[in-house]
Scaffold this active site. Structure first.
Site: not given
Ligand code: NAI
Ligand SMILES: O=Cc1ccc(S(=O)(=O)O)cc1
Length: 473
Positions: A201-204, A279, A379, A170, A206-207, A245
């Site tokens: 689908g959205d998180g809340p 991240c 963040e 997803k 399908v996730g 992660e």
């Molecule tokens: N650690 C990382 O690599 C990431 C961190 N983020 C952080 O999250 C903040 C918001 O970004 P979003 O896109 O809204 O992140 P998010 O965590 O809501 O979305 C990431 C994934 O999780 C799914 N998801 C969301 N809620 C869920 C639930 N209750 N159950 C199952 N799946 C669910 C989403 O549909 C998407 O596929 C960003 O501002 C950032 O701070 C966002 C993206 C990546």
């Molecule tokens: O957000 C995931 C992410 C982004 C970059 C890298 S790297 O430092 O370029 O390897 C790792 C994970």
């Protein structure tokens, strides 16, 4: 205009329970370039059951077969490389060099690392008098975000396939174009129906349905800490494994004995990379007091030199944020920074000059930040850097670790003994000394609220395996 549909049981299909289609917005133009079909709980169930039906046969295939299939997939990723870079650049705004050299490269990069790890992985060994087997854990749900879409999809998909798992992906509804290509590549590689399935689908809805599904054995999740917690809660009743992660607020310690100007400039560039949407971005620069003024001047110069460019433009620079919501969030944090006592030295709210449309923001740097300010604790996920002074080594370690996160940490010093001593006390999964980079063969993941697993190479493979001991043979 592109339409992104589901891929279930070896065929492209429309949702059984269609929600409102999600527009695919190019973040540089704010124009729609297509739509994503959004599903419901019935679609989640359909995909999981396809993966369940395929599991017995696929998990019993030989390692040699799965290795050959993954090699084939790698070849497709390499042949269709440019269209992947284009898809990523269009859907989330990465400028061309970043999309081509880094973002798209993660696909074949992670496949190669998985194949390498599998060569000497102890899938079957003697343990005591018994036979110790590492077997596919089962049906795996992969929930991924939009910021490094191929990094996150393939770091999960390659080890899952190699281990013998069947999957339901997803992807984020904000990164559907690259995910659609993954579906096409899997189809072209000729995996049996049901081995790979994909629903949008959205998180809340399908996730959550995927996370709670009783026929799912593992959920591998990357995204925000809040969503990661929701996944773990939804998964708890069925005792499935959850690998997370999550977010970060990584420190970058600048000791006085390093080349301050060069280290600060590298730190600014790394924080701003991918428009701050990583991240592991080093978003808190901790600077030894004796060189604080010099470092603030170096950061100001480096920040002012960060170019904001269109995703279609070549060369160094940052593109737009991936979506309107991020644009609003990042501007809100810049506003908070300006009202919480920090000193704005670069950037500020609003679009940079010359940009009338798109989710472009100014590279922004705050000096005189204290670690209790919201801009230092939360963040932001944008090109916003906090400069924080520290007294001595002990103080640097204290501030670095004073965060609920623990994904990455960075430090610059010319003293290798000090570097090792400090690195060992930092509560983070990845420590980079003097701007060293990550390698696909090493573990990626966090301490504390940054997650609970490790991805990449043999560490990623481990997540998708279950131990079995057979005694008496
Ligand atoms: N650690 C990382 O690599 C990431 C961190 N983020 C952080 O999250 C903040 C918001 O970004 P979003 O896109 O809204 O992140 P998010 O965590 O809501 O979305 C990431 C994934 O999780 C799914 N998801 C969301 N809620 C869920 C639930 N209750 N159950 C199952 N799946 C669910 C989403 O549909 C998407 O596929 C960003 O501002 C950032 O701070 C966002 C993206 C990546
Ligand atoms: O957000 C995931 C992410 C982004 C970059 C890298 S790297 O430092 O370029 O390897 C790792 C994970």
């Amino acid at each position: 205009m592109t339409t992104c549909n589901f891929y279930i049981d070896g065929a492209w299909c429309e949702p059984l329970q269609p929600g409102t289609p999600h527009p695919i917005i190019n973040p540089a133009t704010e124009q729609s370039v297509g739509t994503v079909a959004m599903g419901g709980a019935l679609d989640a169930d359909r995909a999981v059951m396809a993966a369940r039906r395929a599991f017995d046969a696929y998990s019993q295939t030989t390692l040699a077969y799965r290795t050959e299939m993954l090699h084939k997939l790698q070849g497709i990723f390499e042949r269709r490389y440019t269209e992947m870079a284009q898809a990523i650049s269009t859907e989330m705004g990465a400028p061309w060099d970043l999309a081509y050299d880094s973002q798209a490269e993660c696909g074949p990069g992670h496949i190669k690392a998985t194949l390498e790890a599998a060569k000497d992985y102890p899938f079957e060994v003697k343990s005591g008098k018994g036979d110790l087997l590492c077997e596919a854990i089962g049906v795996c749900v992969l929930i991924t975000p939009w910021n490094w879409p191929m990094n996150q999809v393939v770091a999960k998909l390659a080890p899952a396939l190699l281990a013998g798992c069947t999957v339901v992906l997803k992807p984020s509804e904000f990164a559907p174009l690259s995910a659609k290509l993954v579906g096409e590549y899997m189809d072209e590689a000729g995996y049996a129906p049901g081995v790979f399935n994909m629903v949008y689908g959205d998180g809340p809805v399908v996730g959550a349905a995927l996370s709670a599904h009783p026929e799912v054995d593992l959920v591998s999740f990357t995204g925000s800490t809040g969503a990661g917690i929701a996944v773990a809660k939804a998964a708890a009743d069925t005792v499935k494994r959850v690998v997370q992660e999550l977010g970060g607020k990584s420190p970058n310690i600048i000791f006085a004995d390093c080349d301050v100007d060069a280290s600060v400039a590298r730190g600014v560039k790394r924080c701003m990379n991918n428009t701050g949407q990583s991240c592991n971005a080093p978003t808190r620069m901790l600077i030894e007091k004796s060189v604080y003024a010099q470092a603030v001047a170096a950061a100001t110069k480096a920040g002012a030199n960060v170019r904001v460019i269109q995703p279609t433009e070549k060369g160094d620079g940052i593109g737009p944020l991936a979506m309107k919501r991020q644009f609003e969030t990042v501007n809100r944090f810049i506003d908070i920074g300006m009202h919480c006592g920090a000193r704005l030295v670069v950037g500020g709210p609003g679009r940079p000059d010359g940009f009338d449309a798109g989710y472009f923001v100014k590279p922004t740097i705050f000096a005189d930040v204290t670690n209790d300010m919201p801009i230092a604790r939360q963040e932001i996920f944008g090109p916003v850097l906090c400069l924080i002074p520290f007294e001595d080594e002990e103080d640097a370690i204290r501030i670095a670790n004073d965060t609920p996160f623990g994904l990455a940490a960075y430090l610059s010093t010319n003293d290798k003994v000090k570097a090792r001593r400090v690195a060992k006390r930092l509560r983070a999964g990845n420590v980079s000394v003097n701007a060293s980079g990550n390698e696909y063969c090493n573990p990626f993941g966090g301490y504390k609220q940054s997650g609970n697993g490790r991805e990449w190479g043999r560490f990623g493979l481990q997540d998708f395996l279950e131990y079995k001991i057979i005694n008496g043979l």
